[in-house]
Design a protein around this motif. Structure first.
Motif, PDB file in Angstrom:
ATOM      1  N   ARG A   1      -5.037   0.679  -1.797  1.00 47.06           N
ATOM      2  CA  ARG A   1      -4.430   0.843  -3.119  1.00 47.06           C
ATOM      3  C   ARG A   1      -2.927   0.995  -2.989  1.00 47.06           C
TER       4      ARG A   1
ATOM      5  N   HIS B   1       0.197   2.710  -4.850  1.00 47.44           N
ATOM      6  CA  HIS B   1       0.387   3.843  -5.754  1.00 47.44           C
ATOM      7  C   HIS B   1       1.786   3.756  -6.352  1.00 47.44           C
TER       8      HIS B   1
ATOM      9  N   ASP C   1      -9.810   6.867  -1.971  1.00 48.39           N
ATOM     10  CA  ASP C   1     -10.176   5.520  -1.563  1.00 48.39           C
ATOM     11  C   ASP C   1     -10.589   4.711  -2.787  1.00 48.39           C
ATOM     12  N   ALA C   2     -10.237   3.429  -2.786  1.00 46.88           N
ATOM     13  CA  ALA C   2     -10.697   2.538  -3.847  1.00 46.88           C
ATOM     14  C   ALA C   2     -12.209   2.376  -3.716  1.00 46.88           C
TER      15      ALA C   2
ATOM     16  N   THR D   1       0.796  -1.223   0.000  1.00 45.56           N
ATOM     17  CA  THR D   1       0.000   0.000   0.000  1.00 45.56           C
ATOM     18  C   THR D   1       0.828   1.272   0.000  1.00 45.56           C
TER      19      THR D   1
ATOM     20  N   SER E   1       0.988   0.647 -12.027  1.00 41.87           N
ATOM     21  CA  SER E   1       0.305  -0.366 -11.209  1.00 41.87           C
ATOM     22  C   SER E   1       1.323  -1.135 -10.393  1.00 41.87           C
TER      23      SER E   1
ATOM     24  N   SER F   1     -10.836  -1.298  -0.673  1.00 42.44           N
ATOM     25  CA  SER F   1      -9.545  -1.966  -0.501  1.00 42.44           C
ATOM     26  C   SER F   1      -8.409  -0.944  -0.489  1.00 42.44           C
TER      27      SER F   1
END
Length: 117
Positions: A98, A100, A91-92, A8, A117, A96
């Motif tokens: 994310r 970055h 926020d996703a 994360t 990604s 969940s």
């Protein structure tokens, strides 16, 4: 088949397009929009760096790259002594965490970035 949970924190990958190689030892500094330094790291031999914390709160951030110092070490003139990439963390939709990833494709007189990604 199970997949490992996503990391994360923030990562970057700096590639020197003019040399066709990873950009090694580029200082990257992560800042909160208000100017508070959050983390710093130098790219490794593959041009990659990870910056904490484990979770970035929703908000706006700036990731700066010390491109002038990188090109100076290579004795290469550059137009961009620093690259600053401003991005937003949200926020996703499913709640969940994310990961970055902010890659930088670099040359002495141009650069590009995107949400990786």
């Amino acid at each position: 088949m199970s997949t490992a949970p996503a990391t994360t924190h923030l990562t970057t990958h700096v590639l020197d397009a003019s040399a066709g190689t990873p950009a090694v030892a580029v200082l990257a500094v992560l800042w909160a929009a208000g100017g508070e330094e959050i983390a710093r790291a130098k790219t490794d031999t593959d041009g990659r760096a990870a910056l904490g914390p484990e979770r970035l709160p929703v908000g706006t951030y700036v990731l700066t790259f010390a491109t002038g110092a990188y090109f100076a070490r290579r004795d290469v003139e550059t137009f961009y002594p620093e690259v600053a990439v401003t991005f937003a963390v949200a926020d996703a939709p499913d709640g969940s965490l994310r990961h970055h990833h902010v890659p930088l494709l670099l040359s002495p007189f141009a650069y590009s970035t995107y949400r990786g990604s």
